[in-house]
Scaffold this active site. Sequence first.
Site, PDB file in Angstrom:
ATOM      1  N   TRP A 185       0.073  -3.878  12.714  1.00  0.00           N
ATOM      2  CA  TRP A 185       0.137  -5.342  12.681  1.00  0.00           C
ATOM      3  C   TRP A 185       0.043  -5.849  11.247  1.00  0.00           C
ATOM      4  CZ3 TRP A 185      -3.304  -8.937  10.768  1.00  0.00           C
ATOM      5  CH2 TRP A 185      -3.083 -10.259  11.126  1.00  0.00           C
ATOM      6  N   HIS A 186      -0.732  -5.156  10.411  1.00  0.00           N
ATOM      7  CA  HIS A 186      -0.951  -5.621   9.050  1.00  0.00           C
ATOM      8  C   HIS A 186       0.282  -5.482   8.167  1.00  0.00           C
ATOM      9  CE1 HIS A 186      -5.224  -5.512  10.178  1.00  0.00           C
ATOM     10  NE2 HIS A 186      -5.423  -6.303   9.149  1.00  0.00           N
ATOM     11  N   GLY A 187       1.146  -4.562   8.451  1.00  0.00           N
ATOM     12  CA  GLY A 187       2.321  -4.451   7.602  1.00  0.00           C
ATOM     13  C   GLY A 187       3.223  -3.301   7.971  1.00  0.00           C
TER      14      GLY A 187
END
Length: 479
Positions: free
Chosen positions: A325-327
């Site tokens: 989700w973060h990248g």
Amino acid sequence: MLFNSFEFALFLPLSFLLYWFVFKKHLKAQNFFLLAISYLFYGWWDWRFLSLIAFSSLVDFIAGQQIEKSNTKARKKLFLWISICTNLGFLGFFKYFNFFTESFADMLNMVGMQTNPWSLNVILPVGISFYTFQTMSYTIDVYREQMKAEKDPIAFFAYVSFFPQLVAGPIERAVNLLPQFKIKREFSYEQGADGMRLILWGLFKKVVIADNCAIFVNEVFANYQTASGLELILGAVFFAFQIYGDFSGYSDIAIGTAKLFGFDLMTNFRTPYFSRDMAEFWRRWHISLSTWFRDYVYIPLGGSRVGKGRAVFNTFVIFVVSGFWHGANWTFIVWGALNAVYFLPLLLMGKNRKNTDTVAENRVLPNLRELWQMGSTFGLTCLAWVFFRSESVGDAWSYITRISSMNYRLNLNMRPSLFVFFCITIFVLVEWQIRNSNFAIRIKHLRVKILRYVVYFGLLLLIGLFGAFNETEFIYFQF
């Protein structure tokens, strides 16, 4: 529009005055005004992003109503999946399309099938990871019959785009935030004062702690191949405080700004670096995302109320998905998997709910056992942050292996870091004092009134003299 920008310094007071003095008498007018200024705030980066958030809001508004109206479970599920696929489709296209095509091409190259990846030159819309999760929580909760579908489009669109927490959270649940758009709001001096305290404390975290830490962190990570072991350790520790000051600072400003307009947002951080194990850390770090994954992914998978093997699988899923989700980079996936490895021993031994109270509660100082627990948890967290900050997994691994080098001299420019050490010390002491409360709120409990103003003036002085006012974007804007 950045919270630490000159434009926001004009935008906020002007919006505040119009909101309370011009639109106060009519709730729908207030909501429409909030919608208008939220779209202005978001469109300040790129007006083209407005069509994306508007379309996502429209789909979920219609889907929620259709889910509630449907007489069969199959039809309810159809509209739920329309909402989920629309939101995840946008997120996947803008954020992960190039990652998947490049990873697939690399896999083919590894087996001898030479190919060139096809990538798109697309701009990642600011905050898309946050507002897509926020809108999905609405349709899921309507489907679960945990709330009624919203009938007022202005209230719903304002809920999705509410500017204080739009681009970097907290990721609000519809059951908490949406009803606040439906009730008449009266200005409260106490709530407004609490909001200003949070904004002040959040700005200190961002421009004094985070942005000054970034100066040394950027230099260390850019030159890690020539940096000494001590500099690499300091780089990892400084990044831990940079990302915490940056992200929790944004959350404080967002929560404080919302209070100025009569809204209460959920707490997103509770002094996570005083955690005694990794399970406690994840109950205190980015709480809105952790609880989102818990409620909408982990528990539906069976959570920990299944066999040990399935519980281990569920844990890896939740942490790896959280990392992804973060990248769109393997570094985030490894970061998530590493945190899963940290968490698993606690889960398997049944100790993941051991530390649910506040460390050193009703005591001034922690004992030696608590110091060791906090220190070891912080060390493991810093190790994982190296993967989070690095450009590639290879860079992160080289960074970590070079820490063991025998060279512990300070070769890089340490002048900015000496002042940051001082600020971090103040920061940690203040955080320790307020570990039982929602951050800077406790300042108002100082019995001697003049002491409160000394604290306010001191923070303003530090911000004015040592704040890095180069309008640096918040780290989580890229997610």
